[in-house]
Design a protein around this motif. Sequence first.
Motif, PDB file in Angstrom:
ATOM      1  N   PHE A 202       0.852  -1.139   0.136  1.00 42.90           N
ATOM      2  CA  PHE A 202      -0.125   0.173   0.111  1.00 42.90           C
ATOM      3  C   PHE A 202       1.021   1.407  -0.162  1.00 42.90           C
ATOM      4  N   PHE A 203       1.969   1.158   0.447  1.00 39.31           N
ATOM      5  CA  PHE A 203       2.687   2.421   0.690  1.00 39.31           C
ATOM      6  C   PHE A 203       3.603   2.585  -0.617  1.00 39.31           C
ATOM      7  N   VAL A 204       3.904   1.662  -1.564  1.00 36.60           N
ATOM      8  CA  VAL A 204       4.310   1.939  -2.515  1.00 36.60           C
ATOM      9  C   VAL A 204       3.502   2.324  -3.703  1.00 36.60           C
ATOM     10  N   VAL A 205       2.055   1.930  -3.400  1.00 37.88           N
ATOM     11  CA  VAL A 205       0.950   2.232  -4.638  1.00 37.88           C
ATOM     12  C   VAL A 205       0.841   3.492  -4.321  1.00 37.88           C
ATOM     13  N   GLY A 206       0.623   3.889  -2.761  1.00 40.58           N
ATOM     14  CA  GLY A 206       0.144   5.340  -2.661  1.00 40.58           C
ATOM     15  C   GLY A 206       1.261   6.418  -2.931  1.00 40.58           C
ATOM     16  N   VAL A 207       2.453   6.200  -2.861  1.00 42.68           N
ATOM     17  CA  VAL A 207       3.626   7.041  -3.305  1.00 42.68           C
ATOM     18  C   VAL A 207       3.604   7.157  -4.959  1.00 42.68           C
ATOM     19  N   SER A 208       3.349   6.097  -5.586  1.00 41.61           N
ATOM     20  CA  SER A 208       3.409   6.049  -7.004  1.00 41.61           C
ATOM     21  C   SER A 208       2.030   6.789  -7.323  1.00 41.61           C
ATOM     22  N   ALA A 209       1.087   6.648  -6.916  1.00 42.22           N
ATOM     23  CA  ALA A 209      -0.050   7.426  -7.285  1.00 42.22           C
ATOM     24  C   ALA A 209       0.135   9.040  -6.977  1.00 42.22           C
ATOM     25  N   TYR A 210       0.716   9.345  -6.130  1.00 40.66           N
ATOM     26  CA  TYR A 210       0.995  10.641  -5.776  1.00 40.66           C
ATOM     27  C   TYR A 210       1.590  11.147  -7.023  1.00 40.66           C
ATOM     28  N   HIS A 211       2.860  10.415  -7.413  1.00 41.79           N
ATOM     29  CA  HIS A 211       3.490  11.104  -8.728  1.00 41.79           C
ATOM     30  C   HIS A 211       2.898  11.107  -9.850  1.00 41.79           C
ATOM     31  N   PHE A 212       1.677   9.974 -10.174  1.00 40.75           N
ATOM     32  CA  PHE A 212       0.883  10.253 -11.416  1.00 40.75           C
ATOM     33  C   PHE A 212       0.105  11.524 -11.137  1.00 40.75           C
ATOM     34  N   ILE A 213      -0.456  11.701  -9.864  1.00 40.18           N
ATOM     35  CA  ILE A 213      -1.343  12.872  -9.701  1.00 40.18           C
ATOM     36  C   ILE A 213      -0.773  14.231 -10.097  1.00 40.18           C
ATOM     37  N   LYS A 214       0.832  14.184  -9.845  1.00 35.64           N
ATOM     38  CA  LYS A 214       1.534  15.376  -9.964  1.00 35.64           C
ATOM     39  C   LYS A 214       2.258  15.282 -11.586  1.00 35.64           C
ATOM     40  N   ARG A 215       1.478  14.623 -12.414  1.00 33.31           N
ATOM     41  CA  ARG A 215       1.869  13.991 -13.628  1.00 33.31           C
ATOM     42  C   ARG A 215       3.617  14.104 -13.854  1.00 33.31           C
ATOM     43  N   THR A 216       4.259  12.997 -12.985  1.00 31.78           N
ATOM     44  CA  THR A 216       5.392  13.029 -13.028  1.00 31.78           C
ATOM     45  C   THR A 216       6.179  12.673 -14.568  1.00 31.78           C
ATOM     46  N   PRO A 217       7.419  13.121 -14.678  1.00 29.42           N
ATOM     47  CA  PRO A 217       7.879  12.791 -16.102  1.00 29.42           C
ATOM     48  C   PRO A 217       8.389  11.146 -15.980  1.00 29.42           C
ATOM     49  N   GLU A 218       8.609  10.809 -14.607  1.00 24.86           N
ATOM     50  CA  GLU A 218       9.241   9.480 -14.557  1.00 24.86           C
ATOM     51  C   GLU A 218       7.979   8.365 -14.550  1.00 24.86           C
ATOM     52  N   VAL A 219       7.077   8.415 -15.770  1.00 25.66           N
ATOM     53  CA  VAL A 219       6.021   7.759 -15.912  1.00 25.66           C
ATOM     54  C   VAL A 219       6.377   6.337 -15.914  1.00 25.66           C
ATOM     55  N   ASP A 220       7.381   5.508 -16.504  1.00 27.77           N
ATOM     56  CA  ASP A 220       7.796   3.943 -16.430  1.00 27.77           C
ATOM     57  C   ASP A 220       8.345   3.744 -15.096  1.00 27.77           C
ATOM     58  N   PHE A 221       9.088   4.691 -14.617  1.00 30.08           N
ATOM     59  CA  PHE A 221       9.421   4.230 -13.053  1.00 30.08           C
ATOM     60  C   PHE A 221       8.403   3.663 -12.122  1.00 30.08           C
ATOM     61  N   PHE A 222       7.316   4.588 -12.140  1.00 29.91           N
ATOM     62  CA  PHE A 222       6.331   4.615 -11.442  1.00 29.91           C
ATOM     63  C   PHE A 222       5.260   3.713 -11.751  1.00 29.91           C
ATOM     64  N   ARG A 223       4.983   3.577 -13.167  1.00 33.47           N
ATOM     65  CA  ARG A 223       4.106   2.413 -13.488  1.00 33.47           C
ATOM     66  C   ARG A 223       4.767   1.162 -13.138  1.00 33.47           C
ATOM     67  N   ARG A 224       6.074   0.966 -13.192  1.00 33.75           N
ATOM     68  CA  ARG A 224       6.740  -0.385 -12.671  1.00 33.75           C
ATOM     69  C   ARG A 224       6.327  -0.563 -11.094  1.00 33.75           C
ATOM     70  N   SER A 225       6.775   0.608 -10.463  1.00 35.01           N
ATOM     71  CA  SER A 225       6.489   0.502  -8.957  1.00 35.01           C
ATOM     72  C   SER A 225       4.991   0.291  -8.551  1.00 35.01           C
ATOM     73  N   MET A 226       4.113   1.011  -9.331  1.00 30.80           N
ATOM     74  CA  MET A 226       2.744   0.681  -9.053  1.00 30.80           C
ATOM     75  C   MET A 226       2.203  -0.919  -9.289  1.00 30.80           C
ATOM     76  N   ARG A 227       2.900  -1.477 -10.658  1.00 26.25           N
ATOM     77  CA  ARG A 227       2.678  -2.842 -10.290  1.00 26.25           C
ATOM     78  C   ARG A 227       3.017  -3.786  -9.361  1.00 26.25           C
ATOM     79  N   THR A 228       4.390  -3.378  -8.945  1.00 24.92           N
ATOM     80  CA  THR A 228       4.899  -3.995  -7.779  1.00 24.92           C
ATOM     81  C   THR A 228       4.190  -3.889  -6.553  1.00 24.92           C
ATOM     82  N   GLY A 229       3.571  -2.740  -6.381  1.00 24.07           N
ATOM     83  CA  GLY A 229       2.955  -2.547  -5.023  1.00 24.07           C
ATOM     84  C   GLY A 229       1.550  -3.169  -5.026  1.00 24.07           C
ATOM     85  N   VAL A 230       0.864  -3.084  -6.276  1.00 25.53           N
ATOM     86  CA  VAL A 230      -0.358  -3.789  -6.330  1.00 25.53           C
ATOM     87  C   VAL A 230      -0.363  -5.264  -5.868  1.00 25.53           C
TER      88      VAL A 230
END
Length: 390
Positions: free
Chosen positions: A194-222
């Motif tokens: 849940f921590f990894v998912v929440g942090v990754s979601a924050y960066h997608f909300i802020k429209r992070t340029p690190e899309v691939d990074f946090f997409r991979r992190s989101m998958r791992t967290g879920v």
Amino acid sequence: MDPLPIARLQFATTTSFHFLFVLLTLGLVTVVAITQTRATISGTPQLLRMTRFWGRLYVINYALGIATGIVMEFQFGLTWTGLSAFAGDVFGAPLAIETLVAFFLESTFLGLWIFGWGRLNKWVHLATIWLVTLTAYASALFIMVANSFLQNPVGSHPENGVLRLDDFGALLTNPALVASLPHVLAAALATGGFFVVGVSAYHFIKRTPEVDFFRRSMRTGVVTALVGSILVIQQGFAQFGELAKYQPHKLDGNSTGVATPLGVMVTIGFVMFLCTVIGTVLLYRNWLMRARPLLYLMVPAIALPFGAAIGGWLVREIGRQPWLVWGKLRTADAISGVSAGKILFSFVAFGVLFAALAVADWVLLSRIARRGPEPEEAPAEPELPVLSGV
């Protein structure tokens, strides 16, 4: 003033704070170890950056959590001398092993992992994080061995008014341990996920340029949160059968006072499971990162496993009362001969300390989490400043 309720509240506060740090530590170190394994095998730079980013958050939480654990063990000698005198030969054995073996080894391997970046062979460096993970789980094991003894005092016999250890193996096969340890470890996995998912979601909300990074992190967290949520529910209900054998009265929530925390824990547990199922379906359909309303819910959802964990811990501890060592030593007989005023003073002092640690942990974690990973062109190790004349 009666010192007993103050002493109980003090220890409950200490234990709860420490338990929250431990859950996130166990969950994150597992994510880091798996991510580094994938990075080492595949050689993918993005996975290596994920290892460093989530590893940095893990180290911060680990370092601040140490202080809460030290204070908790001090209280056995300061406030609960009756427990040390009556059951110290048994209760102290797993605590000593946890401190002298698991904790010290974990700290040593963690130091090798932190300072071994770019210096150790990649397979040796990978081995250090797995040794950190294994010793962290060993630490949790021996802590739960000690707590399970309080719930169901096996492997001991009374002698001259105290308990003597006669079978250490019985402590490791204690039904109270076998039923509860997988539940705690599953809760840690859910917390890390849940921590990894929440942090990754924050960066997608802020429209992070690190899309691939946090997409991979989101998958791992879920995936981690889903596995943890399934296991935590399954292992939670599996404990009821064992409870009926050694603490049957605990199942009567109205008489033991655990009805409310039990209801909170079960409710949050099923909410977590529902969230992870929805997240997995959306992830499979590749919709999760685009569902912005859900992204806004993922950030506060970081708190869900922590709330469930506190409820579960209250059920385990309150339901044992009025016994400190079940059927052997009452809580009222274990308290030290210290005035209520002194216990209240230490409670306030520890409360302020823990509040400061919690705020520091939150500030540091949120600052590093918002900053995101290091740039791709960053060196493997930061250069040390050169001091003139040195």
